[in-house]
Design a protein around this motif. Structure first.
Motif, PDB file in Angstrom:
ATOM      1  N   ARG A  53      25.100  33.822  -2.478  1.00 13.62           N
ATOM      2  CA  ARG A  53      24.980  32.634  -1.632  1.00 13.62           C
ATOM      3  C   ARG A  53      23.553  32.395  -1.157  1.00 13.62           C
ATOM      4  O   ARG A  53      23.325  31.559  -0.281  1.00 13.62           O
ATOM      5  N   CYS A  58      22.618  43.233  -0.007  1.00  8.88           N
ATOM      6  CA  CYS A  58      22.604  41.959   0.702  1.00  8.88           C
ATOM      7  C   CYS A  58      23.484  42.073   1.949  1.00  8.88           C
ATOM      8  O   CYS A  58      24.630  42.503   1.852  1.00  8.88           O
ATOM      9  N   TYR A 118      24.955  39.835   3.635  1.00  6.78           N
ATOM     10  CA  TYR A 118      25.971  38.793   3.825  1.00  6.78           C
ATOM     11  C   TYR A 118      27.341  39.255   3.300  1.00  6.78           C
ATOM     12  O   TYR A 118      28.290  39.415   4.051  1.00  6.78           O
ATOM     13  N   GLY A 127      27.465  41.860   0.750  1.00  9.36           N
ATOM     14  CA  GLY A 127      27.345  43.219   0.260  1.00  9.36           C
ATOM     15  C   GLY A 127      27.019  43.402  -1.211  1.00  9.36           C
ATOM     16  O   GLY A 127      27.175  44.496  -1.747  1.00  9.36           O
TER      17      GLY A 127
HETATM   18  S1  FES Z   1      24.881  36.009  -0.132  1.00  9.12           S
HETATM   19 FE1  FES Z   1      26.813  36.877  -0.509  1.00  9.12          FE
HETATM   20  S2  FES Z   1      26.271  38.891  -1.064  1.00  9.12           S
HETATM   21 FE2  FES Z   1      24.360  37.959  -0.814  1.00  9.12          FE
END
Ligand code: FES
Ligand SMILES: [Fe+2]
Lengths: 192, 474
Positions: B96, B113, B115, B117
């Motif tokens: 994302r 990440c 957000y 993972g």
């Molecule tokens: S934005 Fe969803 S895992 Fe990186």
């Protein structure tokens, strides 16, 4: 503890290694009152850019250090740039900086900036040596130049080592931990 | 964001063709130093396809080391992977779009990440995708195999200096640098081990990025005036007016710079004159070519400031760092990273030969801190000028004014001082002694050429779909 920054710095080998002992001194302890007064008087000198008088308040073995802060992951174990600082000064290099301001050709301060060093969060600590105190403080410098540019700010925490000399308290070591990794000031032609 | 009167006029329509013509004849429309419309073009046509310096290999010395650096707004993770290879990946999660690495420096085998993972190895490969089967139906839905963070479209290095280009078809870096590489060696190859780069100090100045680049490329003329104070306090013995004009400026390939004329002597004597100990001089004699040594030893020119188009500069100077007659040389690498048409982030590194004695390294660092960088006494006065210039360039009058940047040539183009012959100057390119603005014109001509020649728009890059065959680019 910020004293370790001084011992790890590239140019701090000459610095005093005296460190704080115990917890903060009471606010009505005369040592705290003396240290606080020293800092307020110093802030006035720095605002007035009376750097000749300011130099007199520094010991000959002064170490004046301002590391470069970096953003690191939690637990990385460091948050300053290895081997790099903004200031890593001794008396000689500080005296050259002051001498430059005293020439008529230090254009960056002609016309001079308007400076205000706001001082707070003063905490004083005894050390293992009766003639030395460690003082922590927060400083917020507002600097404005000319008429059209907005002012800029530097926020920093400081840890100072004050030494009681025949001429009163003097600054023997200062570590400035600035709160930004990217400075928002056009230069550091100021002292913190 | 609120606008104030220090920002360039937003809607003034620039006569681009006229601007480029003026720039090419050395008459600079003053508004180019604070013009939003031009900055939008610079982003695309210059920073979208030039080679941009991001780090030196010594900053990521051991496997797992990383630094995060930007090309304008694009963040890249520069890593040394477990195989020891240097990588540069766009710091945006493929899922994302979260910024994967939010530290500036560190050591990590993986980046996870925050957000959802997804996790990536330090070579960029996507290795962890939570609930791959449940959420996507496995490989049939999202091809995890072969996915990696978007690599920098082009990555190359010279003497350990890592550059990236957003142009996948960028020419090789060596070709881009051209003959400037000859001069780059003086700063970055004083021994077989090359340099250690430390820093950077970073700070923002309300000045257009081109001004610093031009100044370092060739402005010997400002030294006696701007830097009077550092001579007065005994920090620097060189920049007296009569000395600076004896130096040569040179332009070669995609960069140019300034030099100082040294007192008589051979290579050893002249290199020692600027403060190098003999053991470093010996190593230089092994790494520098004969021609590189002759520029110093025979011609008597010692490199000082320089710029590679568009925004990477160097400086080499030799101040006094203690109360004695000795001088100490230092090297700084700096980048003028544009933030907007009227703001620049300066990244200023200290560079020192990796094989230099420890004492030399410490004193050279002291010399750097006293002269350049966020607290440097030279730099302080430079920046004050550049901020003021940028501010003055914002209005309507600056759109009328054509600044004369024709120093060094007469109205008919005749050179005030003829170019140095191959016998007088053994380096490649064209060199002149005396004050001039040849290099500033060279730099801005390249600027005009880039803006004048629109880049081909980049293709979109899809990830994870079957149509994309995994990833368009690996
Ligand atoms: S934005 Fe969803 S895992 Fe990186
Ligand atoms: Fe300068």
């Amino acid at each position: 503890m910020t004293a370790t920054h001084s011992s790890r710095s590239v140019l701090g080998a000459h610095a005093s290694r005296i460190e704080r002992a115990g917890s903060t001194l009471a606010f009505d302890d005369s040592r705290h009152l003396q240290a606080h007064r020293w800092l307020v008087d110093e802030a006035w000198l720095l605002d007035a850019q009376d750097y000749t008088a300011w130099l007199e308040t520094l010991t000959d073995d002064i170490h004046y250090l301002m590391p470069v802060r970096v953003t690191t992951a939690l637990g990385a174990g460091f948050d300053t740039s290895p081997g790099m600082a903004h200031f890593d000064e001794n008396k000689y290099s500080l005296s050259r900086r002051v001498a430059r301001f005293l020439t008529e050709h230090a254009w960056t301060e002609d016309p001079p900036s308007r400076l205000r060093h706001h001082l707070s969060n003063v905490r004083t600590f005894a050390t293992t040596d009766a003639e030395h105190l460690v003082v922590e403080s927060a400083t917020l410098l507002f600097r404005n130049r000319g008429d059209v540019h907005p002012g800029s700010l530097v926020s920093a925490g400081r840890e100072d080592l004050l030494r009681n000399t025949a001429d009163g308290w003097k600054l023997a070591r200062r570590t400035i931990l600035v709160d930004e990794s990217v400075m928002r000031m056009q230069n550091l032609a100021i002292f913190l | 964001m609120t606008r104030d009167i220090t920002e360039g006029a937003p809607d003034a329509m620039t006569d681009l063709a006229g601007t480029f013509t003026d720039v090419r004849r050395g008459m600079i429309p003053a508004h180019i130093y604070n013009d939003r419309e031009l900055f939008e073009r610079e982003k695309k046509e210059i920073f979208g396809r030039s080679w941009i310096f991001v780090a030196h290999e010594s900053e990521v010395a051991t496997p797992g080391d990383y630094v995060v650096r930007r090309v304008l707004r694009d963040s890249f993770i520069i890593t040394r992977d477990e195989q020891g290879d240097i990588r540069a990946h766009f710091n945006m999660c493929l899922h994302r779009g979260m910024q994967v690495c939010r530290a500036e420096i560190g050591n990590a085998s993986h980046f996870r990440c925050p957000y959802h993972g997804w996790s990536y190895r330090n070579d960029g490969r996507l290795v962890g995708l939570p609930f791959h089967q449940d959420a996507y139906g496995g490989e049939a839905g999202f091809q995890r195999k072969g996915q990696r963070l978007l690599p920098a479209p082009s990555l190359d290095s010279y003497n350990g200096m890592i550059f990236i280009s957003l142009d996948p078809d960028a020419p090789p870096l060596a070709e881009y640098l051209g003959d400037f590489a000859f001069y780059l060696d003086y700063y970055t190859k004083q021994s077989p081990s090359g340099i250690d780069l430390r820093g950077p100090q970073r700070w923002r100045i309300k000045a257009n990025w081109k001004i610093g680049a031009e100044n370092f490329a060739g402005d010997m003329y400002h030294t006696p005036q701007t830097h009077t104070s550092v001579v007065e306090i005994g920090l620097f013995r060189e920049p007296k007016a009569e000395k600076r004009k004896d130096g040569a400026t040179y332009w070669a390939g995609n960069g140019g710079g300034t030099t100082y004329k040294l007192p008589p002597g051979d290579f050893d004597e002249r290199t020692r004159y600027v403060g190098y100990p003999q053991e470093m001089v010996e190593r230089m004699k092994k790494t520098l070519t004969e021609a590189q040594q002759r520029v110093i030893g025979e011609d008597g020119f010692m490199i000082s400031a320089a710029t590679v188009f568009p925004n990477l500069s160097f400086v080499h100077n030799w101040p006094r760092v203690a109360d004695s007659d000795d001088v100490l040389p230092f090297i700084s690498v700096r980048q003028w990273q544009p933030i907007s048409e009227n703001e620049t982030e300066v990244l200023s590194w200290f560079a020192v030969d990796a094989e230099a004695p420890e004492e030399f390294k410490a004193l050279s660092y002291k010399a750097y801190l006293m002269c350049f960088g966020s607290t440097g006494m030279f730099e302080q006065d430079d920046v004050e000028n550049w901020v003021s210039l940028t501010n003055t360039a914002a209005g309507a009058m600056a759109r009328r004014l054509r600044l004369n940047s024709r120093m060094g040539i007469l109205a008919d183009g005749t050179e005030v001082t003829p170019a140095l012959s191959a016998e007088q100057f053994h380096g490649p390119g064209t060199a002149h002694t005396g004050y001039s603005e040849y290099n500033q014109r060279e730099l801005l001509t390249r600027w005009a050429d880039h803006l004048d020649r629109p880049a081909t728009p980049a293709e979109p890059l899809e990830v994870g779909t079957l149509a994309s065959g995994g990833q368009a680019q690996v």
